[in-house]
Scaffold this active site. Structure first.
Site, PDB file in Angstrom:
ATOM      1  N   ASN A 187     -51.793  40.493 -47.636  1.00  0.00           N
ATOM      2  CA  ASN A 187     -52.913  39.877 -46.921  1.00  0.00           C
ATOM      3  C   ASN A 187     -53.139  40.540 -45.567  1.00  0.00           C
ATOM      4  OD1 ASN A 187     -54.519  37.946 -48.132  1.00  0.00           O
ATOM      5  ND2 ASN A 187     -53.108  36.262 -47.769  1.00  0.00           N
ATOM      6  N   GLU A 212     -49.649  31.512 -52.380  1.00  0.00           N
ATOM      7  CA  GLU A 212     -49.413  32.427 -53.502  1.00  0.00           C
ATOM      8  C   GLU A 212     -48.443  31.825 -54.514  1.00  0.00           C
ATOM      9  OE1 GLU A 212     -46.406  33.645 -50.268  1.00  0.00           O
ATOM     10  OE2 GLU A 212     -48.394  32.722 -50.415  1.00  0.00           O
ATOM     11  N   ASP A 268     -44.119  33.074 -57.807  1.00  0.00           N
ATOM     12  CA  ASP A 268     -44.486  33.425 -56.440  1.00  0.00           C
ATOM     13  C   ASP A 268     -44.855  34.906 -56.410  1.00  0.00           C
ATOM     14  OD1 ASP A 268     -44.389  32.290 -53.575  1.00  0.00           O
ATOM     15  OD2 ASP A 268     -43.368  34.221 -53.379  1.00  0.00           O
ATOM     16  N   ASP A 288     -57.515  37.087 -51.727  1.00  0.00           N
ATOM     17  CA  ASP A 288     -58.125  36.078 -52.604  1.00  0.00           C
ATOM     18  C   ASP A 288     -58.421  36.665 -53.983  1.00  0.00           C
ATOM     19  OD1 ASP A 288     -57.991  34.258 -50.571  1.00  0.00           O
ATOM     20  OD2 ASP A 288     -60.116  34.363 -50.028  1.00  0.00           O
TER      21      ASP A 288
END
Length: 309
Positions: free
Chosen positions: A170, A206, A162, A179
């Site tokens: 983000n 993620e 993770d 991304d």
């Protein structure tokens, strides 16, 4: 062959019809002109008509009805999923008439559909952003991999990874940057897990999963921690992370040793527990567990891997 084709079949039958008509007319004229009793002449004419009709029907059966039945049978088998009958017999495709052209065009259509379906299947198994596998690929590969591990009596390891504090990344850097961050991380996964039996997938968001077959528990942990270190070494800035100035990841590892039947759901749940233990200890770390005994323990980078049921 593409485009308009000469009407070979139609032309052939036109010529045969003319020849049949002329032949029948000449023979009928010969029979009619013969000095035979009229019952014999009637019988001869009926025999002539029967032979001519039979010959015409035989040619229709051989040149048209039989190949069309073969083509229909081919289409039926394809519709029923009989892939062993995928290639059409050359008896049809090498004909130089309209039936052959129809068979060739049908075969081209089948091959195009097969290629298109294969492309769609590949796309359905690949995550469009990272180009890693997705959940569906994982399920498909597990159907083959797990029975193989039981037959070979070898280890199975699951790595759950993770990205640490990815939501703040983000939120502050924007989704395009997020991304791109995931794309770079997926590149590290591909560089780390290169064997044909290694399965690396993006589960969503993620979160990533790696399945390793026939890899010792210590080696599985070493690979996981090397991957974690490489991602940190990329130095992707993350000034909004409370733990580091760059993007980092946490990895939970679980290994099922030889002789212990691997249940993938249990292994994923155990790897998740190890992953959450990483987060509880400050993230940017790798922790491992092994399925083998009723006791539970979590390994830190400085400890040996211990056991958990």
């Amino acid at each position: 062959m593409q485009g308009k084709q000469p009407l070979i079949f139609k032309g052939r039958w036109a010529r045969l019809s003319v020849l049949t008509f002329l032949g029948s007319g000449l023979l009928g004229w010969g029979v009619g002109g013969a000095h035979w009793p009229w019952p014999i002449q009637v019988i001869a004419l009926l025999l002539l008509v029967s032979l001519t009709s039979g010959w015409v029907l035989l040619r229709i059966e051989r040149d048209l009805l039989h190949p069309m039945r073969r083509l229909s049978e081919h289409a039926r088998r394809l519709h029923e999923g009989d892939n062993t009958h995928l290639m059409m017999t050359t008896y049809l495709t090498e004909r130089r008439d309209e039936v052959g052209e129809l068979a060739r065009q049908f075969q081209h259509l089948v091959e195009d559909l097969k290629a298109h379906n294969a492309q769609l299947l590949e796309q359905s198994l690949i995550d469009p952003l990272t180009k890693l596998g997705n959940r569906r690929m994982l399920e498909n590969r597990l159907d083959v991999a797990l029975p193989l591990t039981r037959r070979l009596d070898c280890t199975v390891s699951v790595l759950m990874m993770d990205v640490d504090h990815f939501k703040p990344y983000n939120d502050y850097y924007g989704h395009p940057a997020g991304d791109e961050c995931l794309v770079q991380i997926s590149g590290v996964l591909r560089d780390t897990f290169r064997r044909e039996t290694d399965i690396a997938v993006r589960l969503g968001g993620e979160e990533f999963l790696v399945l390793l077959i026939d890899t010792p528990s210590q080696e599985a942990w070493r690979l996981a921690d090397a991957m974690r270190s490489m991602i940190q070494a990329m130095g992707i800035p993350h000034e909004y992370s409370p733990n580091a100035e760059v993007v980092t990841v946490s990895v939970g590892v679980v290994t099922s040793p030889p002789g212990v039947e691997a249940d993938i759901d249990d292994m994923i749940a155990c790897a998740d527990e190890a992953l959450y233990a990483c987060k509880a200890q400050g993230r940017n770390t790798t922790q491992a567990r092994m399925l083998s005994s009723p006791t539970e323990a979590i390994a830190t980078p400085a400890e040996a891997i211990e056991t958990q049921n």
